[in-house]
Write a protein that holds these residues in place. Structure first.
Motif, PDB file in Angstrom:
ATOM      1  N   GLU A   1       0.839  -1.210   0.000  1.00 18.20           N
ATOM      2  CA  GLU A   1       0.000   0.000   0.000  1.00 18.20           C
ATOM      3  C   GLU A   1       0.871   1.255   0.000  1.00 18.20           C
ATOM      4  OE1 GLU A   1      -2.723   0.113   3.280  1.00 18.20           O
ATOM      5  OE2 GLU A   1      -3.688  -1.748   2.687  1.00 18.20           O
TER       6      GLU A   1
ATOM      7  N   THR B   1       2.428   1.726  -3.402  1.00 15.91           N
ATOM      8  CA  THR B   1       1.436   2.247  -4.354  1.00 15.91           C
ATOM      9  C   THR B   1       1.179   3.727  -4.108  1.00 15.91           C
ATOM     10  OG1 THR B   1       0.380   0.080  -4.315  1.00 15.91           O
ATOM     11  CG2 THR B   1      -0.899   1.868  -5.273  1.00 15.91           C
TER      12      THR B   1
ATOM     13  N   GLU C   1       1.771   6.819  -6.601  1.00 13.36           N
ATOM     14  CA  GLU C   1       0.688   7.755  -6.967  1.00 13.36           C
ATOM     15  C   GLU C   1       1.102   9.197  -6.708  1.00 13.36           C
ATOM     16  OE1 GLU C   1      -3.591   5.625  -6.577  1.00 13.36           O
ATOM     17  OE2 GLU C   1      -2.529   5.871  -4.698  1.00 13.36           O
TER      18      GLU C   1
END
Lengths: 255, 331
Positions: free
Chosen positions: B90, B93, B97
Protein backbone atom coordinates in the motif's frame (compact mmCIF):
# COMPACT_ATOMS: atom_id res chain seq x y z
CA UNK A 1 -32.86 -5.26 -25.21
CA UNK A 2 -29.11 -5.75 -24.89
CA UNK A 3 -26.83 -6.38 -21.96
CA UNK A 4 -25.36 -3.27 -20.36
CA UNK A 5 -23.66 -5.02 -17.44
CA UNK A 6 -23.02 -8.73 -17.04
CA UNK A 7 -21.69 -10.40 -13.91
CA UNK A 8 -20.11 -13.79 -14.54
CA UNK A 9 -19.08 -16.28 -11.85
CA UNK A 10 -18.27 -13.50 -9.39
CA UNK A 11 -16.86 -14.43 -5.99
CA UNK A 12 -16.57 -11.79 -3.27
CA UNK A 13 -14.22 -12.30 -0.34
CA UNK A 14 -12.46 -10.43 2.43
CA UNK A 15 -9.18 -12.32 2.86
CA UNK A 16 -10.09 -15.96 3.37
CA UNK A 17 -13.70 -15.13 4.31
CA UNK A 18 -15.96 -15.73 1.29
CA UNK A 19 -18.98 -13.43 1.25
CA UNK A 20 -20.71 -14.63 -1.94
CA UNK A 21 -19.70 -17.03 -4.69
CA UNK A 22 -20.69 -17.83 -8.25
CA UNK A 23 -22.90 -14.81 -8.93
CA UNK A 24 -24.24 -14.72 -12.50
CA UNK A 25 -26.74 -12.18 -13.81
CA UNK A 26 -27.30 -9.70 -16.61
CA UNK A 27 -28.50 -6.12 -16.41
CA UNK A 28 -30.21 -4.95 -19.59
CA UNK A 29 -29.85 -1.41 -20.89
CA UNK A 30 -32.51 0.79 -19.28
CA UNK A 31 -33.18 -1.64 -16.43
CA UNK A 32 -33.80 -0.54 -12.90
CA UNK A 33 -31.92 -3.42 -11.34
CA UNK A 34 -32.17 -4.07 -7.62
CA UNK A 35 -29.57 -5.96 -5.59
CA UNK A 36 -31.56 -7.22 -2.62
CA UNK A 37 -31.03 -9.46 0.37
CA UNK A 38 -30.76 -9.36 4.14
CA UNK A 39 -28.31 -7.23 6.10
CA UNK A 40 -24.68 -8.31 5.78
CA UNK A 41 -25.18 -10.53 2.71
CA UNK A 42 -22.76 -8.49 0.57
CA UNK A 43 -25.04 -6.18 -1.43
CA UNK A 44 -22.86 -3.08 -1.01
CA UNK A 45 -19.69 -5.12 -1.60
CA UNK A 46 -21.14 -6.34 -4.90
CA UNK A 47 -21.75 -2.71 -5.83
CA UNK A 48 -18.12 -1.87 -4.97
CA UNK A 49 -16.98 -4.64 -7.34
CA UNK A 50 -19.21 -3.22 -10.07
CA UNK A 51 -18.03 0.39 -9.75
CA UNK A 52 -14.33 -0.40 -9.64
CA UNK A 53 -13.59 0.13 -5.95
CA UNK A 54 -12.69 -3.48 -5.16
CA UNK A 55 -11.45 -6.21 -7.50
CA UNK A 56 -13.35 -9.52 -7.18
CA UNK A 57 -11.71 -12.63 -5.73
CA UNK A 58 -12.84 -14.51 -8.85
CA UNK A 59 -15.14 -13.98 -11.82
CA UNK A 60 -15.72 -10.90 -13.91
CA UNK A 61 -17.89 -7.82 -14.50
CA UNK A 62 -18.59 -6.90 -18.13
CA UNK A 63 -19.63 -3.47 -19.39
CA UNK A 64 -20.91 -3.42 -22.97
CA UNK A 65 -19.06 -6.65 -23.74
CA UNK A 66 -15.74 -5.61 -22.16
CA UNK A 67 -14.26 -7.32 -19.12
CA UNK A 68 -14.04 -4.37 -16.72
CA UNK A 69 -11.31 -5.71 -14.43
CA UNK A 70 -9.07 -6.71 -17.35
CA UNK A 71 -9.16 -3.27 -18.97
CA UNK A 72 -6.17 -0.92 -18.75
CA UNK A 73 -6.37 1.76 -16.05
CA UNK A 74 -7.27 4.39 -18.66
CA UNK A 75 -10.03 2.27 -20.20
CA UNK A 76 -11.39 1.39 -16.78
CA UNK A 77 -11.40 5.09 -15.85
CA UNK A 78 -13.33 5.75 -19.10
CA UNK A 79 -16.00 3.23 -18.06
CA UNK A 80 -16.19 4.66 -14.54
CA UNK A 81 -16.57 8.14 -16.04
CA UNK A 82 -19.85 6.94 -17.62
CA UNK A 83 -21.22 6.08 -14.18
CA UNK A 84 -22.73 8.17 -11.41
CA UNK A 85 -22.81 6.82 -7.87
CA UNK A 86 -25.02 7.81 -4.94
CA UNK A 87 -23.47 6.52 -1.73
CA UNK A 88 -25.33 5.44 1.38
CA UNK A 89 -23.78 8.30 3.37
CA UNK A 90 -24.24 10.72 0.43
CA UNK A 91 -20.43 11.22 0.46
CA UNK A 92 -20.65 14.89 -0.44
CA UNK A 93 -17.29 16.62 -0.03
CA UNK A 94 -17.86 18.42 3.22
CA UNK A 95 -15.40 21.26 2.59
CA UNK A 96 -17.22 22.30 -0.59
CA UNK A 97 -20.57 23.97 -1.21
CA UNK A 98 -23.26 22.06 -3.11
CA UNK A 99 -22.40 24.02 -6.25
CA UNK A 100 -18.72 23.09 -5.93
CA UNK A 101 -19.63 19.45 -5.33
CA UNK A 102 -21.71 19.26 -8.50
CA UNK A 103 -19.27 21.39 -10.51
CA UNK A 104 -16.15 19.32 -9.75
CA UNK A 105 -16.78 16.49 -12.27
CA UNK A 106 -17.75 19.08 -14.89
CA UNK A 107 -14.55 21.04 -14.29
CA UNK A 108 -12.53 17.85 -14.35
CA UNK A 109 -13.89 16.32 -17.54
CA UNK A 110 -15.17 19.16 -19.70
CA UNK A 111 -13.77 22.35 -21.20
CA UNK A 112 -16.90 24.32 -20.40
CA UNK A 113 -16.53 27.91 -19.23
CA UNK A 114 -17.20 28.68 -15.56
CA UNK A 115 -20.43 30.50 -16.43
CA UNK A 116 -21.79 27.50 -18.38
CA UNK A 117 -20.75 25.16 -15.55
CA UNK A 118 -22.54 27.42 -13.05
CA UNK A 119 -25.72 27.25 -15.15
CA UNK A 120 -25.46 23.47 -15.47
CA UNK A 121 -24.93 23.15 -11.72
CA UNK A 122 -28.01 25.25 -10.98
CA UNK A 123 -30.02 23.16 -13.44
CA UNK A 124 -28.91 19.84 -11.92
CA UNK A 125 -29.71 21.11 -8.44
CA UNK A 126 -33.12 22.29 -9.66
CA UNK A 127 -33.76 18.81 -11.11
CA UNK A 128 -33.44 17.32 -7.63
CA UNK A 129 -35.47 20.09 -6.00
CA UNK A 130 -32.57 22.05 -4.54
CA UNK A 131 -32.71 25.24 -6.62
CA UNK A 132 -31.19 28.11 -4.64
CA UNK A 133 -29.08 25.87 -2.40
CA UNK A 134 -25.88 26.37 -4.41
CA UNK A 135 -23.97 28.10 -1.62
CA UNK A 136 -25.02 25.74 1.16
CA UNK A 137 -22.52 23.30 2.69
CA UNK A 138 -23.55 19.64 3.16
CA UNK A 139 -23.54 20.04 6.95
CA UNK A 140 -26.30 22.67 6.63
CA UNK A 141 -28.73 20.24 4.98
CA UNK A 142 -31.04 17.47 6.21
CA UNK A 143 -30.32 13.83 5.36
CA UNK A 144 -32.88 13.78 2.53
CA UNK A 145 -31.52 16.99 1.02
CA UNK A 146 -27.98 15.63 1.17
CA UNK A 147 -29.15 12.52 -0.69
CA UNK A 148 -30.72 14.69 -3.40
CA UNK A 149 -27.62 16.87 -3.63
CA UNK A 150 -25.49 13.74 -4.01
CA UNK A 151 -27.87 12.64 -6.76
CA UNK A 152 -27.35 15.98 -8.52
CA UNK A 153 -23.60 15.33 -8.39
CA UNK A 154 -24.08 11.75 -9.64
CA UNK A 155 -25.96 12.99 -12.72
CA UNK A 156 -23.59 15.91 -13.36
CA UNK A 157 -22.05 14.24 -16.42
CA UNK A 158 -25.33 12.72 -17.70
CA UNK A 159 -24.15 9.16 -16.92
CA UNK A 160 -25.10 5.98 -18.78
CA UNK A 161 -25.12 4.02 -15.51
CA UNK A 162 -26.48 5.17 -12.17
CA UNK A 163 -25.59 3.24 -9.01
CA UNK A 164 -27.42 3.78 -5.72
CA UNK A 165 -26.28 2.31 -2.40
CA UNK A 166 -29.27 2.16 -0.01
CA UNK A 167 -30.78 5.42 -1.34
CA UNK A 168 -33.68 5.47 1.13
CA UNK A 169 -31.64 4.54 4.23
CA UNK A 170 -32.32 7.04 6.99
CA UNK A 171 -35.14 8.78 5.10
CA UNK A 172 -38.74 9.16 6.24
CA UNK A 173 -41.32 7.26 4.12
CA UNK A 174 -42.39 10.35 2.14
CA UNK A 175 -38.81 11.40 1.34
CA UNK A 176 -38.03 7.79 0.37
CA UNK A 177 -41.05 7.68 -1.95
CA UNK A 178 -40.11 11.04 -3.49
CA UNK A 179 -36.58 9.77 -4.08
CA UNK A 180 -38.01 6.67 -5.81
CA UNK A 181 -40.07 8.93 -8.10
CA UNK A 182 -36.97 11.03 -8.79
CA UNK A 183 -34.98 7.91 -9.72
CA UNK A 184 -37.76 6.82 -12.08
CA UNK A 185 -37.94 10.24 -13.73
CA UNK A 186 -34.18 10.50 -14.12
CA UNK A 187 -34.03 7.00 -15.63
CA UNK A 188 -36.73 8.00 -18.14
CA UNK A 189 -35.16 11.34 -19.02
CA UNK A 190 -31.48 10.32 -19.06
CA UNK A 191 -32.10 6.83 -20.45
CA UNK A 192 -29.62 5.51 -17.89
CA UNK A 193 -29.30 1.95 -16.60
CA UNK A 194 -29.95 2.05 -12.85
CA UNK A 195 -28.53 -0.34 -10.25
CA UNK A 196 -29.87 -0.02 -6.70
CA UNK A 197 -28.78 -1.75 -3.52
CA UNK A 198 -31.71 -1.86 -1.14
CA UNK A 199 -33.83 -4.01 1.12
CA UNK A 200 -36.80 -1.63 1.15
CA UNK A 201 -39.63 -3.76 -0.25
CA UNK A 202 -41.84 -0.78 -1.08
CA UNK A 203 -39.07 0.70 -3.25
CA UNK A 204 -38.28 -2.66 -4.83
CA UNK A 205 -41.89 -3.25 -5.95
CA UNK A 206 -42.39 0.40 -6.95
CA UNK A 207 -39.46 0.84 -9.31
CA UNK A 208 -37.48 -2.36 -9.99
CA UNK A 209 -37.66 -4.07 -13.38
CA UNK A 210 -35.01 -6.67 -12.63
CA UNK A 211 -33.21 -7.93 -9.55
CA UNK A 212 -30.91 -10.42 -7.88
CA UNK A 213 -31.41 -11.88 -4.40
CA UNK A 214 -28.27 -12.60 -2.34
CA UNK A 215 -28.39 -14.97 0.61
CA UNK A 216 -25.88 -14.84 3.46
CA UNK A 217 -26.47 -18.44 4.62
CA UNK A 218 -25.86 -20.23 1.32
CA UNK A 219 -23.41 -17.47 0.26
CA UNK A 220 -24.80 -17.21 -3.23
CA UNK A 221 -27.70 -15.78 -5.25
CA UNK A 222 -31.03 -17.52 -4.86
CA UNK A 223 -33.10 -15.72 -7.51
CA UNK A 224 -32.88 -13.24 -10.35
CA UNK A 225 -35.52 -11.49 -12.46
CA UNK A 226 -38.40 -9.06 -12.01
CA UNK A 227 -39.08 -8.99 -8.23
CA UNK A 228 -42.85 -9.07 -8.81
CA UNK A 229 -42.45 -12.22 -10.91
CA UNK A 230 -40.13 -13.73 -8.31
CA UNK A 231 -42.76 -12.98 -5.67
CA UNK A 232 -45.42 -14.89 -7.61
CA UNK A 233 -43.33 -17.79 -8.84
CA UNK A 234 -40.43 -18.38 -6.47
CA UNK A 235 -40.65 -21.40 -4.20
CA UNK A 236 -37.45 -20.81 -2.24
CA UNK A 237 -38.55 -20.19 1.37
CA UNK A 238 -35.74 -17.68 2.10
CA UNK A 239 -36.59 -15.50 -0.90
CA UNK A 240 -40.31 -15.80 -0.26
CA UNK A 241 -39.84 -14.94 3.41
CA UNK A 242 -37.90 -11.79 2.42
CA UNK A 243 -40.28 -10.65 -0.33
CA UNK A 244 -43.42 -11.20 1.79
CA UNK A 245 -41.86 -9.66 4.91
CA UNK A 246 -42.30 -13.03 6.60
CA UNK A 247 -46.10 -13.14 6.08
CA UNK A 248 -46.09 -15.65 3.21
CA UNK A 249 -48.75 -13.57 1.38
CA UNK A 250 -47.75 -13.04 -2.25
CA UNK A 251 -49.03 -9.44 -2.40
CA UNK A 252 -47.21 -6.52 -4.04
CA UNK A 253 -47.23 -3.62 -1.56
CA UNK A 254 -45.65 -0.40 -2.73
CA UNK A 255 -46.50 1.57 0.40
CA UNK B 1 -28.60 -29.62 42.31
CA UNK B 2 -29.71 -32.97 43.65
CA UNK B 3 -29.48 -35.82 41.07
CA UNK B 4 -32.80 -37.23 42.33
CA UNK B 5 -34.65 -34.13 41.09
CA UNK B 6 -36.66 -34.95 37.94
CA UNK B 7 -38.89 -31.91 37.57
CA UNK B 8 -38.32 -28.19 38.15
CA UNK B 9 -40.98 -25.56 38.51
CA UNK B 10 -41.06 -21.95 39.73
CA UNK B 11 -43.36 -20.34 42.27
CA UNK B 12 -43.32 -16.57 42.32
CA UNK B 13 -46.52 -15.62 44.14
CA UNK B 14 -44.61 -13.66 46.77
CA UNK B 15 -42.47 -11.87 44.22
CA UNK B 16 -43.52 -8.20 44.18
CA UNK B 17 -41.08 -6.82 41.65
CA UNK B 18 -38.35 -8.11 39.36
CA UNK B 19 -35.87 -6.95 36.74
CA UNK B 20 -33.49 -8.55 34.23
CA UNK B 21 -31.23 -9.86 37.02
CA UNK B 22 -33.99 -12.38 37.82
CA UNK B 23 -33.73 -13.69 34.25
CA UNK B 24 -29.96 -14.11 34.52
CA UNK B 25 -30.49 -16.12 37.73
CA UNK B 26 -33.28 -18.22 36.20
CA UNK B 27 -31.21 -18.86 33.03
CA UNK B 28 -28.33 -20.22 35.10
CA UNK B 29 -30.77 -22.59 36.82
CA UNK B 30 -32.26 -23.64 33.46
CA UNK B 31 -28.79 -24.33 32.01
CA UNK B 32 -27.83 -26.46 35.01
CA UNK B 33 -31.17 -28.32 34.88
CA UNK B 34 -30.84 -29.04 31.15
CA UNK B 35 -27.34 -30.46 31.66
CA UNK B 36 -28.85 -32.93 34.14
CA UNK B 37 -31.86 -33.80 31.97
CA UNK B 38 -34.36 -32.27 34.40
CA UNK B 39 -37.73 -31.27 32.98
CA UNK B 40 -38.39 -27.54 33.45
CA UNK B 41 -41.75 -25.81 33.75
CA UNK B 42 -41.49 -22.03 33.35
CA UNK B 43 -45.21 -21.39 33.74
CA UNK B 44 -44.78 -20.25 37.34
CA UNK B 45 -42.53 -17.33 36.37
CA UNK B 46 -44.04 -13.85 36.02
CA UNK B 47 -45.61 -13.61 32.56
CA UNK B 48 -43.22 -10.88 31.37
CA UNK B 49 -40.18 -12.81 32.58
CA UNK B 50 -41.42 -15.97 30.89
CA UNK B 51 -41.87 -14.13 27.56
CA UNK B 52 -38.45 -12.50 27.75
CA UNK B 53 -36.82 -15.88 28.40
CA UNK B 54 -38.57 -17.39 25.37
CA UNK B 55 -37.54 -14.36 23.29
CA UNK B 56 -33.90 -14.66 24.36
CA UNK B 57 -33.83 -18.24 23.06
CA UNK B 58 -35.85 -17.60 19.88
CA UNK B 59 -32.70 -17.30 17.74
CA UNK B 60 -30.16 -20.07 18.41
CA UNK B 61 -26.81 -18.87 19.69
CA UNK B 62 -24.33 -18.56 16.86
CA UNK B 63 -21.24 -20.66 17.51
CA UNK B 64 -18.16 -18.67 16.72
CA UNK B 65 -14.59 -19.13 17.73
CA UNK B 66 -11.52 -17.01 17.50
CA UNK B 67 -9.62 -18.55 14.63
CA UNK B 68 -6.36 -16.88 15.63
CA UNK B 69 -6.38 -18.38 19.14
CA UNK B 70 -5.95 -21.89 17.66
CA UNK B 71 -3.12 -20.98 15.32
CA UNK B 72 0.44 -22.14 15.77
CA UNK B 73 3.17 -19.48 16.11
CA UNK B 74 4.38 -20.32 12.59
CA UNK B 75 0.95 -19.59 11.11
CA UNK B 76 0.75 -16.36 13.11
CA UNK B 77 4.17 -15.24 11.89
CA UNK B 78 3.07 -16.06 8.34
CA UNK B 79 -0.16 -14.11 8.76
CA UNK B 80 1.71 -11.12 10.22
CA UNK B 81 4.23 -11.26 7.36
CA UNK B 82 1.43 -11.25 4.77
CA UNK B 83 -0.25 -8.33 6.56
CA UNK B 84 3.06 -6.44 6.72
CA UNK B 85 3.80 -7.05 3.04
CA UNK B 86 0.27 -5.80 2.27
CA UNK B 87 0.98 -2.58 4.19
CA UNK B 88 4.32 -2.16 2.41
CA UNK B 89 2.54 -2.70 -0.91
CA UNK B 90 0.00 0.00 0.00
CA UNK B 91 2.81 2.40 0.94
CA UNK B 92 4.62 1.65 -2.34
CA UNK B 93 1.44 2.25 -4.35
CA UNK B 94 0.79 5.47 -2.45
CA UNK B 95 4.38 6.63 -3.13
CA UNK B 96 3.98 5.86 -6.83
CA UNK B 97 0.69 7.76 -6.97
CA UNK B 98 2.31 10.79 -5.30
CA UNK B 99 5.17 10.75 -7.81
CA UNK B 100 2.70 10.51 -10.72
CA UNK B 101 0.55 13.31 -9.30
CA UNK B 102 3.65 15.45 -8.75
CA UNK B 103 4.71 14.73 -12.34
CA UNK B 104 1.26 15.86 -13.53
CA UNK B 105 1.63 19.02 -11.48
CA UNK B 106 5.09 19.78 -12.93
CA UNK B 107 3.74 19.10 -16.41
CA UNK B 108 1.29 21.96 -15.91
CA UNK B 109 -1.85 19.93 -15.23
CA UNK B 110 -3.75 21.05 -12.16
CA UNK B 111 -4.83 18.02 -10.15
CA UNK B 112 -6.16 20.10 -7.22
CA UNK B 113 -7.88 23.39 -6.49
CA UNK B 114 -5.65 26.42 -5.83
CA UNK B 115 -7.97 27.47 -3.01
CA UNK B 116 -7.30 24.20 -1.15
CA UNK B 117 -3.54 24.70 -1.51
CA UNK B 118 -3.63 28.23 -0.05
CA UNK B 119 -5.87 27.05 2.78
CA UNK B 120 -3.25 24.46 3.76
CA UNK B 121 -0.44 27.01 3.35
CA UNK B 122 -2.27 29.24 5.82
CA UNK B 123 -2.85 26.35 8.26
CA UNK B 124 0.79 25.20 8.09
CA UNK B 125 2.29 28.69 8.05
CA UNK B 126 0.56 31.68 9.58
CA UNK B 127 -1.61 29.68 11.99
CA UNK B 128 1.43 27.77 13.28
CA UNK B 129 3.45 30.89 14.10
CA UNK B 130 2.28 31.38 17.71
CA UNK B 131 3.17 27.85 18.87
CA UNK B 132 6.44 27.83 16.89
CA UNK B 133 7.36 31.21 18.44
CA UNK B 134 6.71 29.99 21.97
CA UNK B 135 8.64 26.73 21.61
CA UNK B 136 11.56 28.27 19.67
CA UNK B 137 12.04 31.10 22.20
CA UNK B 138 11.99 28.62 25.08
CA UNK B 139 14.46 26.30 23.34
CA UNK B 140 16.76 29.33 22.81
CA UNK B 141 16.43 30.20 26.50
CA UNK B 142 17.19 26.61 27.55
CA UNK B 143 20.25 26.34 25.29
CA UNK B 144 21.48 29.68 26.58
CA UNK B 145 21.05 28.63 30.23
CA UNK B 146 22.82 25.31 29.72
CA UNK B 147 25.71 26.99 27.90
CA UNK B 148 25.97 29.88 30.36
CA UNK B 149 26.43 27.59 33.38
CA UNK B 150 29.50 25.98 31.79
CA UNK B 151 31.01 28.90 29.90
CA UNK B 152 30.77 31.39 32.78
CA UNK B 153 33.28 29.22 34.69
CA UNK B 154 35.88 30.10 32.06
CA UNK B 155 34.76 33.70 31.58
CA UNK B 156 33.73 32.74 28.08
CA UNK B 157 30.07 33.71 28.35
CA UNK B 158 30.18 35.55 25.02
CA UNK B 159 30.34 32.11 23.36
CA UNK B 160 26.80 31.43 24.56
CA UNK B 161 25.79 33.32 21.41
CA UNK B 162 27.76 30.82 19.29
CA UNK B 163 26.19 27.86 21.08
CA UNK B 164 22.63 29.13 20.74
CA UNK B 165 23.07 30.38 17.18
CA UNK B 166 24.67 27.22 15.83
CA UNK B 167 22.35 24.98 17.86
CA UNK B 168 19.24 26.67 16.52
CA UNK B 169 20.37 27.09 12.91
CA UNK B 170 21.87 23.66 12.41
CA UNK B 171 19.56 21.50 14.50
CA UNK B 172 16.94 22.77 16.88
CA UNK B 173 15.07 25.16 14.55
CA UNK B 174 14.33 22.42 12.03
CA UNK B 175 13.79 19.70 14.65
CA UNK B 176 11.40 21.68 16.85
CA UNK B 177 9.44 23.04 13.86
CA UNK B 178 9.19 19.49 12.51
CA UNK B 179 7.92 18.04 15.77
CA UNK B 180 5.39 20.86 16.28
CA UNK B 181 4.10 20.54 12.72
CA UNK B 182 3.94 16.73 13.01
CA UNK B 183 1.62 17.14 16.01
CA UNK B 184 -0.38 20.04 14.59
CA UNK B 185 -0.60 19.39 10.87
CA UNK B 186 0.38 15.71 10.36
CA UNK B 187 -2.32 14.66 12.83
CA UNK B 188 -4.86 16.99 11.19
CA UNK B 189 -4.12 15.55 7.74
CA UNK B 190 -4.60 11.99 8.98
CA UNK B 191 -7.86 12.91 10.73
CA UNK B 192 -9.21 14.83 7.72
CA UNK B 193 -8.45 12.07 5.22
CA UNK B 194 -9.55 9.35 7.67
CA UNK B 195 -12.91 11.06 8.17
CA UNK B 196 -13.29 11.41 4.41
CA UNK B 197 -12.59 7.68 4.15
CA UNK B 198 -15.32 6.95 6.73
CA UNK B 199 -17.81 9.22 4.91
CA UNK B 200 -17.04 7.54 1.54
CA UNK B 201 -15.85 10.91 0.18
CA UNK B 202 -12.63 9.31 -1.11
CA UNK B 203 -14.63 6.52 -2.79
CA UNK B 204 -16.74 9.22 -4.44
CA UNK B 205 -13.58 10.78 -5.91
CA UNK B 206 -12.31 7.42 -7.15
CA UNK B 207 -15.60 6.50 -8.82
CA UNK B 208 -15.56 9.88 -10.54
CA UNK B 209 -12.14 9.03 -11.94
CA UNK B 210 -10.47 11.79 -9.92
CA UNK B 211 -7.23 10.74 -8.21
CA UNK B 212 -7.61 11.27 -4.44
CA UNK B 213 -3.82 11.51 -4.21
CA UNK B 214 -3.67 14.34 -6.75
CA UNK B 215 -6.74 16.10 -5.42
CA UNK B 216 -6.30 15.66 -1.66
CA UNK B 217 -2.75 14.57 -0.85
CA UNK B 218 -0.66 16.69 -3.23
CA UNK B 219 -1.84 20.14 -2.03
CA UNK B 220 -1.26 19.06 1.56
CA UNK B 221 2.26 17.82 0.86
CA UNK B 222 3.22 20.82 -1.28
CA UNK B 223 2.06 23.25 1.40
CA UNK B 224 4.23 21.48 3.99
CA UNK B 225 7.23 21.34 1.64
CA UNK B 226 6.88 25.09 1.11
CA UNK B 227 6.12 26.19 4.65
CA UNK B 228 8.35 24.04 6.86
CA UNK B 229 11.65 25.61 5.65
CA UNK B 230 10.10 29.07 6.19
CA UNK B 231 8.95 28.07 9.65
CA UNK B 232 12.46 26.76 10.33
CA UNK B 233 14.01 30.16 9.46
CA UNK B 234 11.42 31.83 11.70
CA UNK B 235 12.16 29.38 14.54
CA UNK B 236 15.92 30.04 14.17
CA UNK B 237 15.37 33.78 14.59
CA UNK B 238 13.04 33.33 17.55
CA UNK B 239 15.45 30.89 19.22
CA UNK B 240 18.36 33.32 18.84
CA UNK B 241 16.23 36.12 20.30
CA UNK B 242 15.28 33.83 23.19
CA UNK B 243 18.95 33.12 23.85
CA UNK B 244 19.77 36.83 23.68
CA UNK B 245 17.32 37.53 26.52
CA UNK B 246 19.46 35.37 28.83
CA UNK B 247 22.68 36.81 27.38
CA UNK B 248 21.56 40.38 28.05
CA UNK B 249 19.83 39.88 31.42
CA UNK B 250 22.15 37.35 33.08
CA UNK B 251 25.53 37.46 31.33
CA UNK B 252 26.01 41.24 31.16
CA UNK B 253 26.24 41.20 27.36
CA UNK B 254 24.73 43.97 25.24
CA UNK B 255 22.15 43.00 22.63
CA UNK B 256 24.35 44.31 19.81
CA UNK B 257 27.36 42.42 21.16
CA UNK B 258 25.33 39.21 21.43
CA UNK B 259 23.83 39.47 17.93
CA UNK B 260 27.19 40.40 16.37
CA UNK B 261 28.82 37.35 17.98
CA UNK B 262 25.93 35.22 16.63
CA UNK B 263 26.39 36.65 13.12
CA UNK B 264 30.13 35.92 13.19
CA UNK B 265 29.61 32.34 14.35
CA UNK B 266 27.10 31.21 11.73
CA UNK B 267 28.01 30.38 8.15
CA UNK B 268 25.45 30.47 5.36
CA UNK B 269 26.17 26.80 4.60
CA UNK B 270 25.20 25.93 8.17
CA UNK B 271 21.85 27.65 7.62
CA UNK B 272 21.54 25.49 4.52
CA UNK B 273 21.95 22.34 6.63
CA UNK B 274 18.97 23.35 8.77
CA UNK B 275 16.85 24.22 5.74
CA UNK B 276 17.72 20.92 4.07
CA UNK B 277 16.54 19.07 7.18
CA UNK B 278 13.35 21.14 7.36
CA UNK B 279 12.58 20.40 3.71
CA UNK B 280 13.03 16.67 4.28
CA UNK B 281 10.90 16.82 7.44
CA UNK B 282 8.15 18.59 5.49
CA UNK B 283 7.99 15.78 2.95
CA UNK B 284 8.07 13.10 5.65
CA UNK B 285 5.34 14.68 7.81
CA UNK B 286 3.08 15.17 4.79
CA UNK B 287 3.75 11.63 3.61
CA UNK B 288 3.12 9.99 6.99
CA UNK B 289 -0.01 12.04 7.77
CA UNK B 290 -1.59 11.49 4.36
CA UNK B 291 -0.59 7.79 4.16
CA UNK B 292 -2.15 7.04 7.54
CA UNK B 293 -5.29 8.96 6.57
CA UNK B 294 -5.63 7.08 3.28
CA UNK B 295 -5.02 3.73 5.03
CA UNK B 296 -7.66 4.54 7.66
CA UNK B 297 -10.47 2.05 8.29
CA UNK B 298 -14.15 2.96 8.30
CA UNK B 299 -14.86 3.75 11.96
CA UNK B 300 -14.33 6.54 14.48
CA UNK B 301 -11.83 4.32 16.30
CA UNK B 302 -9.84 3.88 13.08
CA UNK B 303 -9.65 7.66 12.62
CA UNK B 304 -8.20 8.00 16.13
CA UNK B 305 -5.67 5.25 15.44
CA UNK B 306 -4.70 6.83 12.11
CA UNK B 307 -4.13 10.18 13.82
CA UNK B 308 -1.97 8.70 16.58
CA UNK B 309 -0.06 6.60 14.08
CA UNK B 310 0.56 9.63 11.86
CA UNK B 311 2.16 11.58 14.72
CA UNK B 312 4.26 8.64 15.93
CA UNK B 313 5.40 7.76 12.40
CA UNK B 314 6.24 11.40 11.64
CA UNK B 315 8.32 11.86 14.78
CA UNK B 316 10.18 8.58 14.27
CA UNK B 317 10.89 9.49 10.64
CA UNK B 318 12.04 12.99 11.67
CA UNK B 319 14.50 11.69 14.25
CA UNK B 320 15.82 8.89 12.03
CA UNK B 321 16.25 11.15 9.00
CA UNK B 322 17.82 13.87 11.16
CA UNK B 323 20.44 11.41 12.41
CA UNK B 324 21.05 10.18 8.88
CA UNK B 325 21.44 13.68 7.38
CA UNK B 326 23.68 14.82 10.25
CA UNK B 327 25.88 11.75 9.75
CA UNK B 328 26.14 12.42 6.01
CA UNK B 329 26.95 16.12 6.49
CA UNK B 330 29.59 15.76 9.21
CA UNK B 331 31.30 12.43 8.62
Amino acid sequence: MNAAITVKGLTMAYGSFVLQRDLNFTIERGDIFVIMGGSGCGKSTLLRHMIGLKPPAAGSVWYDGENFWELTDEDRAAVVRRAGVLYQSSALWSSMTLAENVALPLQHYTDLTPSVIAELVSFKLALVGLAGFEKFYPAQLSGGMRKRAALARAIALDPDFLFFDEPSAGLDPISARNLDQLILELRESLGATVVIVTHELASIYAIATNSVFLDSDTKTMLATGDPKTILQECTDPTVLNFLTRGTGKREVRTV
Amino acid sequence: MDDAVQYLTFTCEQLDDWDTRLLIFVKSIITAARERGITIDLAGLPQGAHRLLVLSEAVPEKTTYDQTSHESPVVRIGRLTIALSGKLGEAATFTGEIILAFGDFLAGRKPFRARDFFYFVQACGAESLPIVSLIAVLVGVILSFVGAVQLQMFGAQIYVANLVGLGMVMEMGALMSGIIIAGRIGAAYAAQLGTMQVNEEIDALRTMGISPVGFLVLPRMLSLMLMLPLLCIYADIMGILGGSVIGVTMLDLSLVEYLEQTRKSILLSQCGHGLLKASVFGVLIGYAGCLRGMQCGRSALAVGEATTSAVVTSIVLIVVSDSFITFLLYR
